[in-house]
Design an enzyme around this catalytic site. Structure first.
Site, PDB file in Angstrom:
ATOM      1  CG  MET A  69      11.337  -5.850 -34.307  1.00  0.00           C
ATOM      2  SD  MET A  69      10.919  -6.060 -32.572  1.00  0.00           S
ATOM      3  CE  MET A  69      10.299  -7.732 -32.624  1.00  0.00           C
ATOM      4  CG  ASP A 176       4.131  -5.787 -30.876  1.00  0.00           C
ATOM      5  OD1 ASP A 176       4.026  -6.122 -29.683  1.00  0.00           O
ATOM      6  OD2 ASP A 176       5.017  -6.212 -31.639  1.00  0.00           O
TER       7      ASP A 176
HETATM    8  C1  DX5 Z   1       8.604  -5.378 -28.687  1.00  0.00           C
HETATM    9  C2  DX5 Z   1       7.925  -6.589 -29.250  1.00  0.00           C
HETATM   10  C3  DX5 Z   1       6.634  -6.917 -28.602  1.00  0.00           C
HETATM   11  C4  DX5 Z   1       6.737  -7.278 -27.152  1.00  0.00           C
HETATM   12  C5  DX5 Z   1       5.489  -6.783 -26.485  1.00  0.00           C
HETATM   13  O1  DX5 Z   1       9.666  -5.026 -29.503  1.00  0.00           O
HETATM   14  O2  DX5 Z   1       7.665  -6.420 -30.621  1.00  0.00           O
HETATM   15  O3  DX5 Z   1       5.936  -7.936 -29.303  1.00  0.00           O
HETATM   16  O4  DX5 Z   1       6.896  -8.645 -26.914  1.00  0.00           O
HETATM   17  O5  DX5 Z   1       5.626  -6.966 -25.137  1.00  0.00           O
HETATM   18  P1  DX5 Z   1       4.713  -6.220 -24.073  1.00  0.00           P
HETATM   19  O6  DX5 Z   1       3.307  -6.670 -24.309  1.00  0.00           O
HETATM   20  O7  DX5 Z   1       5.295  -6.718 -22.785  1.00  0.00           O
HETATM   21  O8  DX5 Z   1       4.894  -4.745 -24.265  1.00  0.00           O
HETATM   22 ZN    ZN Z   2       6.294  -7.852 -31.649  1.00  0.00          ZN
END
Ligand code: DX5
Ligand code: ZN
Length: 220
Positions: A69, A176
């Site tokens: 990201m 995700d």
């Molecule tokens: C968010 C991340 C995810 C995050 C998901 O920007 O890309 O991978 O760790 O976490 P949960 O499962 O807690 O929503």
């Molecule tokens: Zn992620």
């Protein structure tokens, strides 16, 4: 893909006990390690960088799935390959020359993934889908763990599945954000192949059992 995969997100692990949490994933029914790299520019948060990934890779015995990201991800493709990434996912919204970026990831011997923010239409991948190994549909706005699942994700998964089938591509679909045992089966029924789960796994009292149950749900 016949067996559906579970990818615990290390973002939700206890960083003071990182090796313990990595060993938990190694021992569990999980298939991949999901590693979130955030730069504080593309998303409003900073996670961790190369030294931490290097430490994770030293102990991880399963596929390392890196979710970038960050802006201008091309700068770091080679570095992430050297650090042991098996799958490298970049954001559609962060790439000016997506096709070139995908080729560069593959040249480094990794699987090439593209992540889509909740507002990004899956049909924007019409002309690149045959070059993409994995599409990561963000079911929350990227940047933080522990957010609520966005319900429109089911529609996006179905649309993407239709695009993949129509184009004869072998792309797999990853979800995700906000994944739990409540939405796992419906996501798989809509066409998902890989479920990322952070908080749901690491904040549970019996992580091994939680992963096992999620895997069971996803393959039921
Ligand atoms: C968010 C991340 C995810 C995050 C998901 O920007 O890309 O991978 O760790 O976490 P949960 O499962 O807690 O929503
Ligand atoms: Zn992620």
């Amino acid at each position: 893909m016949s067996s559906k995969l579970i990818a615990p997100s290390i973002l939700a692990a206890d960083f003071a006990n990182l090796q313990r949490d990595i060993e938990m994933v190694n021992k569990s029914d999980a298939d991949w390690f999901h590693i979130d790299i955030m730069d504080g520019v593309f998303v409003p948060n900073i996670s961790f960088g190369m030294p931490v990934l290097q430490a994770i890779a030293k102990h991880a015995k399963k596929t390392i799935d890196v979710h970038l990201m960050i802006v201008d991800p091309d700068r770091y493709i080679k570095t992430f390959a050297e650090l042991g990434s098996d799958v490298l996912t970049v954001h559609y919204e962060a790439c000016t020359h997506l096709h070139r970026t995908l080729q560069a990831i593959k040249t480094e011997g990794m699987k090439a993934g593209v992540a889509l923010n909740p507002h990004t239409n899956v049909n924007l991948l019409e002309d690149t889908i045959n070059d993409i190994d994995l599409v990561c549909i963000m079911s929350v706005n990227p940047g933080f763990g522990g957010q609520s699942f966005i319900e429109n994700t089911y529609n996006k998964v179905s649309q993407l599945k239709e695009l993949i089938t129509r184009k004869g591509a072998s792309t797999i679909i990853e979800i995700d954000g906000g994944v739990t045992n409540k939405n796992a089966k419906m996501l798989v029924d809509a066409g998902a192949d890989v479920l990322v789960a952070g908080s749901y796994v690491f904040k549970s009292s019996d992580q091994i059992e939680t992963v096992k149950d999620l895997k069971k749900q996803a393959n039921s």
